[in-house]
Design a protein around this motif. Structure first.
Motif: not given
Length: 359
Positions: A257-270, A288-300
């Motif tokens: 919690s706090g800020g943005s982009a507190n992902y549960g699971v993130l895969l990034y950069n291959s 949770t947070g004051t910013g955006n993008n509190q995603a559950g799972i992300a593949l980037l």
């Protein structure tokens, strides 16, 4: 360095009796480790004996590590801790003062291995004072078993002033965690607070976590702090989580919690997860947070999840609550990320969060 035990170019070998080390660091000055094992040391048992290390750091001005593997001359061979059929159990507790403390720490080449039926267990924890307090932080370390399990449990803590944050478990810099048929279990929790980025589990460039017929399980929980980014499980930088036989991958991540982009699971950069019939299950709960993008799972950024022999891939993402764009599952195409299986099923369930637009 007022370490409890310091080993320099040491060779300690047994044949069935094993070896136990109990170390407590002193106080005053810098680098007050519980046990310091410098590059080039050998600790081994050739016949069923366990190797057990229990070390608690002292209270110095900085860099108080429970168990540390400091570098020496580059010409020295890597440090090795090995046993045949026995267990390797390493427990390190970081100190309580200064800016940087870790439970178990290495930036030089180290081999930790148990052949036969033995297991490897690493347990690292830290205090709640230092600015960077990582439970387990390993770079250029090889951990392996044959049929025994590998278990890594790390708890980060601290105020986390620096951007690196206080991770539960960090693996990077050509590290490897491998087993022929044993299970691999990685549990990372960070209790850290402040404006930095605190990850439960962070596997970075390029690290391999691989077993042939065992299962790989990861469970990570991010930290807290206004303005920070607190991932549950972060896999990135061309790392590979791979099963070449019948085993399955199961990853659960809970964003902080706090800020943005507190992902549960993130895969990034291959970052990649590959299986060969056992399939993969990912469960991500955004924070949770004051910013955006509190995603559950992300593949980037070109990440991928795949099974080559008919295993199912199941993704369950639940977004947290933020200012906007709180999605259960997010996948990018610049460069393209992918999810593929050969004759298996792909099941994706996403639940949006609350706050603003695009949930």
């Amino acid at each position: 360095s007022n370490a409890g035990i310091g080993l320099f170019d040491a060779s300690i070998t047994t044949s069935g009796g094993g070896a136990t080390f109990t170390a407590n660091g002193g106080s005053g000055g810098n680098l007050i480790s519980g046990m310091a094992i410098f590059r080039g040391c050998i600790i081994s048992d050739s016949a069923d004996g366990d190797i057990i290390i229990n070390a608690i750091a002292g209270n110095g001005t900085d860099n108080n590590r429970g168990v540390t593997f400091p570098p020496t001359l580059a010409a020295s061979p890597p440090t090795s801790i090995t046993t045949n059929n026995g267990d390797v159990i390493i427990t390190g507790v970081g100190g309580t003062n200064g800016g940087i403390n870790q439970g178990i720490y290495s930036t030089t080449e180290v081999t930790i291995a148990s052949t036969g039926s033995g297991s490897v267990q690493l347990n690292g924890s830290t205090n709640n004072i230092a600015q960077i307090s990582e439970g387990i932080a390993l770079v250029n370390v090889s951990i392996s078993t044959t049929t025994g399990d590998i278990t890594m449990t790390g708890t980060g803590n601290g105020s986390g002033f620096f951007s690196d944050g206080s991770d539960g478990v960090y693996l990077g810099g050509n590290s490897s965690v491998t087993s022929t048929s044993g299970n691999i279990n990685i549990i990372g929790t960070t209790l850290a607070t402040d404006t930095s980025n605190h990850k439960g589990i962070f596997i970075d460039n390029p690290t391999i976590v691989q077993t042939q017929d065992g299962n790989i399980t990861m469970n990570g929980t991010g930290g807290t702090g206004a303005g920070g980014i607190h991932y549950g499980v972060l896999l990135g930088g061309s790392n590979v989580v791979q099963i070449s036989g019948s085993g399955a991958v199961n990853i659960t991540g809970n964003g902080g919690s706090g800020g943005s982009a507190n992902y549960g699971v993130l895969l990034y950069n291959s970052g990649s997860i590959t299986t060969s019939g056992g399939g993969a299950i990912l469960t991500g709960n955004g924070g949770t947070g004051t910013g955006n993008n509190q995603a559950g799972i992300a593949l980037l950024q070109g990440s991928n999840i795949s099974d080559s022999v008919g295993g199912d891939i199941t993704l369950n993402g639940t977004a947290g609550n933020g200012s906007w764009f709180n999605v259960g599952f997010n996948m990018s195409n610049a460069p393209a990320s992918s999810i593929t299986t050969n004759n298996g099923n792909i099941n994706i369930t996403g639940t949006g969060g609350n706050g603003g637009n695009f949930n």
